[in-house]
Structure formats: C-alpha cells, structure tokens
Design a protein around this motif. Structure first.
Motif, PDB file in Angstrom:
ATOM      1  N   ALA A 176       0.829  -1.207   0.000  1.00 33.32           N
ATOM      2  CA  ALA A 176       0.000   0.000   0.000  1.00 33.32           C
ATOM      3  C   ALA A 176       0.866   1.261   0.000  1.00 33.32           C
ATOM      4  CB  ALA A 176      -0.920  -0.004   1.223  1.00 33.32           C
ATOM      5  N   GLN A 195      -0.236   6.651  -6.366  1.00 37.59           N
ATOM      6  CA  GLN A 195      -1.371   7.234  -5.636  1.00 37.59           C
ATOM      7  C   GLN A 195      -1.266   8.751  -5.646  1.00 37.59           C
ATOM      8  OE1 GLN A 195      -1.257   8.219  -1.578  1.00 37.59           O
ATOM      9  NE2 GLN A 195      -2.930   6.843  -1.050  1.00 37.59           N
ATOM     10  N   VAL A 247      -4.128   5.678  -8.559  1.00 34.33           N
ATOM     11  CA  VAL A 247      -4.988   5.576  -7.381  1.00 34.33           C
ATOM     12  C   VAL A 247      -5.217   6.998  -6.863  1.00 34.33           C
ATOM     13  CG1 VAL A 247      -5.224   4.617  -5.057  1.00 34.33           C
ATOM     14  CG2 VAL A 247      -3.986   3.329  -6.824  1.00 34.33           C
ATOM     15  N   LEU A 286      -6.817   9.347  -3.859  1.00 34.46           N
ATOM     16  CA  LEU A 286      -7.104   9.214  -2.434  1.00 34.46           C
ATOM     17  C   LEU A 286      -8.278  10.102  -2.049  1.00 34.46           C
ATOM     18  CD1 LEU A 286      -5.922   7.970   0.228  1.00 34.46           C
ATOM     19  CD2 LEU A 286      -4.607  10.087   0.456  1.00 34.46           C
ATOM     20  N   LYS A 293      -9.320   5.185  -3.679  1.00 31.69           N
ATOM     21  CA  LYS A 293      -8.898   4.588  -2.409  1.00 31.69           C
ATOM     22  C   LYS A 293      -9.460   5.385  -1.232  1.00 31.69           C
ATOM     23  CE  LYS A 293      -4.744   3.288   0.230  1.00 31.69           C
ATOM     24  NZ  LYS A 293      -5.047   4.013   1.481  1.00 31.69           N
ATOM     25  N   ILE A 306     -10.632   0.798  -3.435  1.00 24.93           N
ATOM     26  CA  ILE A 306      -9.971   0.175  -2.292  1.00 24.93           C
ATOM     27  C   ILE A 306     -10.729   0.602  -1.047  1.00 24.93           C
ATOM     28  CG2 ILE A 306      -7.856  -0.079  -0.950  1.00 24.93           C
ATOM     29  CD1 ILE A 306      -6.276   0.593  -3.475  1.00 24.93           C
ATOM     30  N   SER A 327     -11.085   1.268   2.520  1.00 29.51           N
ATOM     31  CA  SER A 327      -9.985   1.596   3.420  1.00 29.51           C
ATOM     32  C   SER A 327     -10.414   2.691   4.374  1.00 29.51           C
ATOM     33  CB  SER A 327      -8.782   2.081   2.586  1.00 29.51           C
ATOM     34  OG  SER A 327      -7.770   2.630   3.414  1.00 29.51           O
ATOM     35  N   HIS A 354      -7.725   4.351   5.902  1.00 31.10           N
ATOM     36  CA  HIS A 354      -6.391   4.947   6.067  1.00 31.10           C
ATOM     37  C   HIS A 354      -5.654   4.343   7.260  1.00 31.10           C
ATOM     38  CE1 HIS A 354      -4.275   8.199   3.948  1.00 31.10           C
ATOM     39  NE2 HIS A 354      -3.552   8.324   5.038  1.00 31.10           N
ATOM     40  N   ASP A 384      -7.686  -2.408   2.053  1.00 28.50           N
ATOM     41  CA  ASP A 384      -6.542  -2.333   2.952  1.00 28.50           C
ATOM     42  C   ASP A 384      -7.035  -1.869   4.318  1.00 28.50           C
ATOM     43  OD1 ASP A 384      -6.587   0.489   3.216  1.00 28.50           O
ATOM     44  OD2 ASP A 384      -4.896   0.801   1.880  1.00 28.50           O
TER      45      ASP A 384
END
Length: 389
Positions: free
Chosen positions: A86, A137, A163, A165, A261, A281, A283, A285, A316
């Motif tokens: 990741a 990312q 990716v 965020l 993500k 994804i 997630s 964080h 993740d």
C-alpha cells in the motif's frame, strides 16, 4: 513445511508481530510511532485488526483437492499473490531508502507496489526499479496545473494504475505525532535528536541516503525550505477533499486504470461507478483519520456483495498476515494491500525486509489455502462462514 517456505524468508522472524517488535528496537521512537499509531485514542486502529479476525473460514477436508494457486489477475496483469504494498507517506523517514527497497522486492515477487505522492522516492525512480509496473497514488493538489503535471509524469513513467485518495479531507488528529513534532509544520526537538543517537544503524543509513524529502514534489517546491515553510507549502499545495467534479477531469485525462482509495460506504461507490472508476480500495487509512468510523471489513462485505460484479473491489487497513488476506478475500475483496506490515519488515531487516515480508505472507496464505482445500483465490468466498464478516 520447510520446502514450502517462500524464497527470502528469515526464520528468525516468522510473524509480522516479530517484525514489528524488531522494528521498534531499531527505529527512533518518533519514526516508529509515526508508523505504528492511529488517530485520537486508536479505537479504529484496534477495531481494524480485531474485527477482521472475527471472520471464520470453513475447510472442506474431503473435497477432491489437487493444488492451491494464489496467482491473481486484476486490471489485465496476473500477479503472483493477491496482495500488494500500500502507499505510505514519508517512508524514508521510518527507514532510509524504504520505498526503493520495497519497490524492488515487489517487482521481484511480481506483486504491485503503490507509490504515495508524499513518499520519499520519485515516480521516475520507482518506475525505473519496477520497469513501469508500479502504481501511483495521487494526493489531490489544489492547483489543476500541478495535478495535470503529476498525472502526466505518472503516464510517462508507464504506471498502469492511478490511485486517487479520497479519505483525507483533513489531517487526522494524531497525538503521538504532535508530541513527537511530526505534525505540520514538523520540528526536530532535542528529544528526537537523542532518539536518533540511540539508533546508530538508522542514523548511519540516513547519512548515506540523505535526509528524506518529498522527491516527487521536488520540482514544485521552492529551494531551501525550512521545516516551518515546508508545512505551509504542503498546506497550500494540497487539498485532500475530493468530489465528483474533481474526479471527472482526472478520469478524462488518465488512459490507464483508475482506482478510488478510501471508500467506506455504498453511496461513494455509486458515484465512483458513474464516473467510470475501474476499482475501489475499501480503506479507512489504517485507522489514522476517523476514530469513530467502522473497521474496513464491515463496509467491504456490503460493497463487495452489491458491486463486486461491476468494478474491482479491493481492501486495505487491518490486514496484518496471510490469514487476514484470506479473511478479506473470503469477505469479497478481489485483492488486498498492506502498509504497516511491509514497513515493519523494512524496519526490522533493512534491505531484506521487503523480500522477507512478502515471502512470509505468501507462505502463510499458501498454508491457509491448502488447509481449507481452496484451489484458487477466487474460491475463497465459498469458504466464508456467513454472519462472521
């Protein structure tokens, strides 16, 4: 069992917990706590790891089992395992040269490495190491011109997946980092200097590789910034808050696969589908942003069930072992990522940390697959005991 241990495995550290303990011994306290901690009271950090381990798997011992293969295809590439590394910010602060160590290991093991915008190696360097196979990312800039230039560089570097965020609209409140002077703007205290002096290997390797910097961002940063000015630059240059209007031009510009993500609910997945996102994804964080949120395994199960046939659902946060990877895959994830586990490996074993951690996770996951008589990664959901995710 010995014949089945993957290449690069160091028998002194047969678990991620062992790696974490060794990394804590070798890293300055401020660096280890930056890696290890969550936000506020660490409630969601603890829930992430605890609740994924409530997932139980069902073995079918009398089935006709030939072999278990963990190769996994996503986005047109067949990886050797259903997990990747990741994106992690400031990796070189935690262990010198960490992103290059991990990118090299990922390439050798044929698993994806995801470079963060705010890591300490450049897009170009990581692309060179991975022969254009690393993902990138994007931490969203405030200026469109900067956004466009970073995306252009990722395209020139042949990154197959971009990716974006979405789960950092504001900086998480992290008491450890505030105490250690690692909030924005950062500061180096006498206490931190004394901690460095107590970790000679970390200090020597930092001297060799140089003070960690945001290498991808160097072309855009004024020269000679002190720590206070760096904090101001980062605050002015990046806005983590995303919305549909900010994503649309990225989708138009980026010709490769695009992943969102930080998704934590079905409403955001609906928007991602409308925008033509290829994957999400799930997630939080790593529990570093919202202490009052859900653990990742809960929304993963809902999102995978509802949208798993419409886009690639990954996960993740909270995954620390091969059995955890199996639990996430059984709960509907097509692929998984880990950040802390790999950084513990590098902190513990330096240049061999990436190879060892990947080998450890492969060995653990292979054992789970053979134990429950699961032949292919995509068969994991058949082994989920319902009501446990």
């Amino acid at each position: 069992m010995g014949k089945k241990i993957a290449k690069g495995f160091d028998a002194r550290y047969p678990s991620i917990s062992d790696l974490r303990n060794r990394a804590m011994e070798k890293m300055p306290k401020f660096a280890f706590e930056y890696l290890d901690g969550g936000c506020n009271e660490d409630v969601n950090l603890i829930k992430n790891t605890a609740e994924i381990r409530e997932v139980e798997l069902l073995p079918y011992y009398l089935s006709k089992h030939t072999e278990s293969v963990m190769k996994t295809e996503i986005f047109g590439h067949t990886y050797d395992a259903p997990f990747g590394i990741a994106p992690v910010g400031l990796q070189g602060l935690m262990w010198p040269n960490a992103p290059e160590i991990l990118a090299k290991a990922a390439f050798e093991h044929n698993v994806p490495f995801v470079l963060s915008t705010v890591s300490t190696s450049s897009i170009e360097r990581i692309s060179e190491i991975t022969e254009g196979q690393a993902w990138f990312q994007l931490y969203h800039p405030t200026e469109n011109s900067l956004r466009d230039d970073i995306i252009r560089r990722a395209a020139v570097a042949e990154c197959p997946v971009l990716v974006i965020l979405c789960d950092v609209p504001t900086f998480g409140f992290r008491p450890r980092d505030i105490r250690n002077g690692l909030a924005m703007p950062p500061k180096m205290s006498l206490k931190n200097i004394l901690q460095i002096m107590g970790k000679p290997e970390w200090a020597m390797k930092t001297l060799i590789h140089g003070q960690p910097n945001f290498e991808t961002l160097k072309p855009y940063m004024p020269k000679g910034l002190d720590l206070k000015q760096l904090g101001k630059f980062m605050d002015q240059t990046f806005s983590g808050r995303l919305n549909e209007e900010k994503i649309k031009p990225i989708r138009d510009m980026w010709k490769g696969k695009l992943v969102l993500k930080g998704v934590a609910n079905e409403a955001d997945v609906e928007k991602a589908l409308r925008l033509g996102i290829d994957g999400v994804i799930v997630s939080n964080h790593g529990g570093r942003q919202l202490d009052a949120g859900e653990s990742t395994i809960k929304p993963l199960s809902r999102i995978a069930e509802k949208y798993g046939d419409q886009l690639t659902v990954m996960m993740d946060s909270g995954i620390r072992s091969g059995p955890d990877v199996a639990r996430a895959l059984a709960s509907g994830a097509k692929f998984t990522f880990m950040g802390r586990s790999f950084m513990y490996g590098v902190g513990a074993l330096g240049n061999n940390g990436g190879n060892h951690t990947i080998s450890l996770l492969k060995t653990e996951l292979q054992q789970v697959m053979e134990q429950i008589c699961c032949e292919r990664v995509e068969d994991f959901p058949k082994h989920l005991i319902k009501g446990k995710a």
